[in-house]
Motif scaffolding. Structure first.
Motif, PDB file in Angstrom:
ATOM      1  N   ALA A 274      38.991  32.711  33.759  1.00 42.85           N
ATOM      2  CA  ALA A 274      38.185  32.332  34.918  1.00 42.85           C
ATOM      3  C   ALA A 274      38.729  33.028  36.157  1.00 42.85           C
ATOM      4  CB  ALA A 274      38.203  30.816  35.116  1.00 42.85           C
ATOM      5  N   ARG A 275      37.803  33.386  37.061  1.00 41.36           N
ATOM      6  CA  ARG A 275      38.192  33.928  38.364  1.00 41.36           C
ATOM      7  C   ARG A 275      38.643  32.779  39.260  1.00 41.36           C
ATOM      8  NH1 ARG A 275      33.220  35.988  40.790  1.00 41.36           N
ATOM      9  NH2 ARG A 275      32.079  34.918  39.125  1.00 41.36           N
ATOM     10  N   LEU A 276      39.717  32.966  39.972  1.00 42.63           N
ATOM     11  CA  LEU A 276      40.270  31.919  40.822  1.00 42.63           C
ATOM     12  C   LEU A 276      40.108  32.290  42.295  1.00 42.63           C
ATOM     13  CD1 LEU A 276      43.579  31.389  38.814  1.00 42.63           C
ATOM     14  CD2 LEU A 276      41.477  30.046  38.654  1.00 42.63           C
ATOM     15  N   TYR A 277      39.584  31.330  43.088  1.00 42.79           N
ATOM     16  CA  TYR A 277      39.366  31.557  44.514  1.00 42.79           C
ATOM     17  C   TYR A 277      39.888  30.373  45.318  1.00 42.79           C
ATOM     18  CZ  TYR A 277      36.110  35.276  43.178  1.00 42.79           C
ATOM     19  OH  TYR A 277      35.545  36.410  42.640  1.00 42.79           O
ATOM     20  N   CYS A 278      40.414  30.691  46.491  1.00 46.23           N
ATOM     21  CA  CYS A 278      40.775  29.656  47.465  1.00 46.23           C
ATOM     22  C   CYS A 278      40.176  30.059  48.802  1.00 46.23           C
ATOM     23  CB  CYS A 278      42.293  29.525  47.579  1.00 46.23           C
ATOM     24  SG  CYS A 278      42.812  28.234  48.740  1.00 46.23           S
ATOM     25  N   ASP A 279      39.288  29.224  49.325  1.00 45.35           N
ATOM     26  CA  ASP A 279      38.582  29.550  50.570  1.00 45.35           C
ATOM     27  C   ASP A 279      37.953  30.943  50.496  1.00 45.35           C
ATOM     28  OD1 ASP A 279      39.228  27.116  51.724  1.00 45.35           O
ATOM     29  OD2 ASP A 279      41.096  27.870  52.577  1.00 45.35           O
ATOM     30  N   GLU A 280      37.340  31.247  49.369  1.00 46.22           N
ATOM     31  CA  GLU A 280      36.644  32.505  49.112  1.00 46.22           C
ATOM     32  C   GLU A 280      37.577  33.708  48.988  1.00 46.22           C
ATOM     33  OE1 GLU A 280      33.492  33.071  51.899  1.00 46.22           O
ATOM     34  OE2 GLU A 280      32.424  31.257  51.306  1.00 46.22           O
ATOM     35  N   THR A 281      38.880  33.474  48.984  1.00 51.64           N
ATOM     36  CA  THR A 281      39.850  34.554  48.766  1.00 51.64           C
ATOM     37  C   THR A 281      40.151  34.657  47.281  1.00 51.64           C
ATOM     38  OG1 THR A 281      40.881  34.257  50.932  1.00 51.64           O
ATOM     39  CG2 THR A 281      42.193  35.378  49.251  1.00 51.64           C
ATOM     40  N   PHE A 282      39.973  35.827  46.714  1.00 52.79           N
ATOM     41  CA  PHE A 282      40.221  36.048  45.294  1.00 52.79           C
ATOM     42  C   PHE A 282      41.723  36.043  45.021  1.00 52.79           C
ATOM     43  CE2 PHE A 282      40.597  39.291  41.736  1.00 52.79           C
ATOM     44  CZ  PHE A 282      40.210  38.408  40.731  1.00 52.79           C
ATOM     45  N   LEU A 283      42.153  35.181  44.099  1.00 54.03           N
ATOM     46  CA  LEU A 283      43.564  35.076  43.758  1.00 54.03           C
ATOM     47  C   LEU A 283      43.921  35.852  42.494  1.00 54.03           C
ATOM     48  CD1 LEU A 283      44.063  31.226  44.272  1.00 54.03           C
ATOM     49  CD2 LEU A 283      44.384  33.063  45.948  1.00 54.03           C
ATOM     50  N   GLY A 284      42.968  35.954  41.570  1.00 56.35           N
ATOM     51  CA  GLY A 284      43.228  36.603  40.288  1.00 56.35           C
ATOM     52  C   GLY A 284      42.565  35.830  39.168  1.00 56.35           C
ATOM     53  N   LEU A 285      43.134  35.921  37.987  1.00 54.07           N
ATOM     54  CA  LEU A 285      42.566  35.280  36.812  1.00 54.07           C
ATOM     55  C   LEU A 285      43.480  34.195  36.268  1.00 54.07           C
ATOM     56  CD1 LEU A 285      41.232  38.370  34.794  1.00 54.07           C
ATOM     57  CD2 LEU A 285      40.006  36.948  36.453  1.00 54.07           C
ATOM     58  N   GLY A 286      42.844  33.155  35.717  1.00 52.89           N
ATOM     59  CA  GLY A 286      43.574  32.100  35.041  1.00 52.89           C
ATOM     60  C   GLY A 286      43.058  31.920  33.637  1.00 52.89           C
ATOM     61  N   THR A 287      43.896  31.381  32.769  1.00 48.35           N
ATOM     62  CA  THR A 287      43.509  31.083  31.393  1.00 48.35           C
ATOM     63  C   THR A 287      43.259  29.595  31.253  1.00 48.35           C
ATOM     64  OG1 THR A 287      44.862  32.899  30.543  1.00 48.35           O
ATOM     65  CG2 THR A 287      44.198  31.213  28.974  1.00 48.35           C
ATOM     66  N   VAL A 288      42.142  29.228  30.640  1.00 48.72           N
ATOM     67  CA  VAL A 288      41.799  27.823  30.443  1.00 48.72           C
ATOM     68  C   VAL A 288      42.584  27.286  29.244  1.00 48.72           C
ATOM     69  CG1 VAL A 288      39.943  26.179  30.013  1.00 48.72           C
ATOM     70  CG2 VAL A 288      39.493  28.266  31.353  1.00 48.72           C
ATOM     71  N   LYS A 289      43.408  26.293  29.519  1.00 50.38           N
ATOM     72  CA  LYS A 289      44.190  25.662  28.458  1.00 50.38           C
ATOM     73  C   LYS A 289      43.488  24.382  28.000  1.00 50.38           C
ATOM     74  CE  LYS A 289      47.630  28.599  28.673  1.00 50.38           C
ATOM     75  NZ  LYS A 289      47.972  29.480  27.535  1.00 50.38           N
TER      76      LYS A 289
END
Length: 311
Positions: A274-289
């Motif tokens: 999943a794409r990760l965002y905070c306040d519309e800032t792209f943080l990178g990718l995360g894996t769903v556990k």
């Protein structure tokens, strides 16, 4: 003491229109110098003879370039019948000549239909694949041939655009790892007269089409660095096909420190990205556990300040 990287910290994606005659790496180095970028890489080599879409990733975008390497591609090619070359294209030496049968459109379409769907391909010797640490084309130039493993690839579509007594033009949509030179050779073999390609242009890779491509003269005509960087697409365009997940500043801080977070998203399958965002800032990718947990997978070099609403 760590060695300081030369150049500017440029981040983003450039859709470049590669000219004929230059290697993908030569183009990459010219464009990297033009942008004065610290780091850059291309996604998917084009032969020197080929032209068209060559996405170039700068800085943080290189972390996500593999998503384009795995993408489907669309090419337009010109196939010459009656001659087989040692490289499969017009830059090689002719090693076989055969009479070309009179073919109408229906006959060509019938043969092309045999190459739709999953097919087996033997990678050409003139390729960047490696054998015992050496690229195959280096061995081929020395007159050597080595055993290669057959690959399973997919031809989603092979559309006949034009044909004449000497050959035909195709537009093909294929899976990653498909060699258009090899496809043309196999079609020529099926027609009983051999073939090689005389032109090849990449029109699309993954979600990107040639409509937004820029060439070297256009880039060189831009006045300054800000004008050049304004032509770059954001890093996250490389992963727009993945679902997006918003997190708050505290969660962003945990992720950027390598810690997992809780996320109640029932629509995300375990093991997916999943794409990760905070306040519309792209943080990178995360894996769903399992059990609604998101673990950091590949993140940007972004500092996080937990608890104050900033990233």
């Amino acid at each position: 003491m760590a060695r300081r990287r030369r150049g500017l910290p440029v981040d983003g994606v450039l859709l470049f229109d590669k000219p004929q005659g230059a290697s993908s790496n030569q183009i990459l180095q010219r464009v990297r110098r033009l942008f004065q970028a610290q780091k850059a890489g291309h996604t998917g080599t084009l032969d020197p003879m080929a032209t068209g879409l060559l996405p170039i990733c700068f800085g943080e975008a290189t972390k996500f370039s593999s998503h384009l390497l795995d993408a489907d591609k669309v090419y337009r090619t010109r196939v010459k019948l009656g001659e087989v070359t040692d490289s499969g294209d017009a830059e090689g030496e002719v090693i076989e000549r055969h009479a070309v049968p009179v073919l109408d459109e229906a006959q060509l379409e019938a043969v092309l239909a045999r190459f739709h769907g999953e097919i087996d391909q033997l990678p050409p010797m003139y390729s960047a694949l490696k054998h015992q640490g050496r690229k195959l084309y280096e061995l081929a130039r020395e007159g050597k041939t080595v055993e290669r493993a057959v690959r399973r690839v997919t031809v989603y579509d092979a559309r006949l655009l034009a044909h004449d007594a000497e050959g035909f033009e195709l537009e093909v949509r294929v899976s990653k790892g498909t060699y258009i030179r090899t496809l043309a050779e196999d079609i020529g073999r099926a027609l009983g007269c051999g073939a090689h390609i005389t032109a090849l242009r990449r029109l699309k890779t993954g979600p990107f089409s040639g409509e937004a491509m820029l060439d070297l003269p256009t880039l060189e005509a831009l006045e300054d660095q800000p004008a050049r960087e304004a032509k770059l697409m954001p890093v996250d365009v490389l992963v727009e096909h993945l679902p997006a997940l918003g997190v708050d500043a505290e969660q962003a801080g945990r992720l950027l420190h390598g810690q997992p977070i809780r996320a109640e998203r029932r629509d995300l399958a375990t093991g997916s990205l999943a794409r990760l965002y905070c306040d519309e800032t792209f943080l990178g990718l995360g894996t769903v556990k399992a059990a609604g947990e998101i673990a950091p997978r590949r993140l940007l070099n972004t500092s996080a300040v937990a608890g104050d609403g900033r990233v």
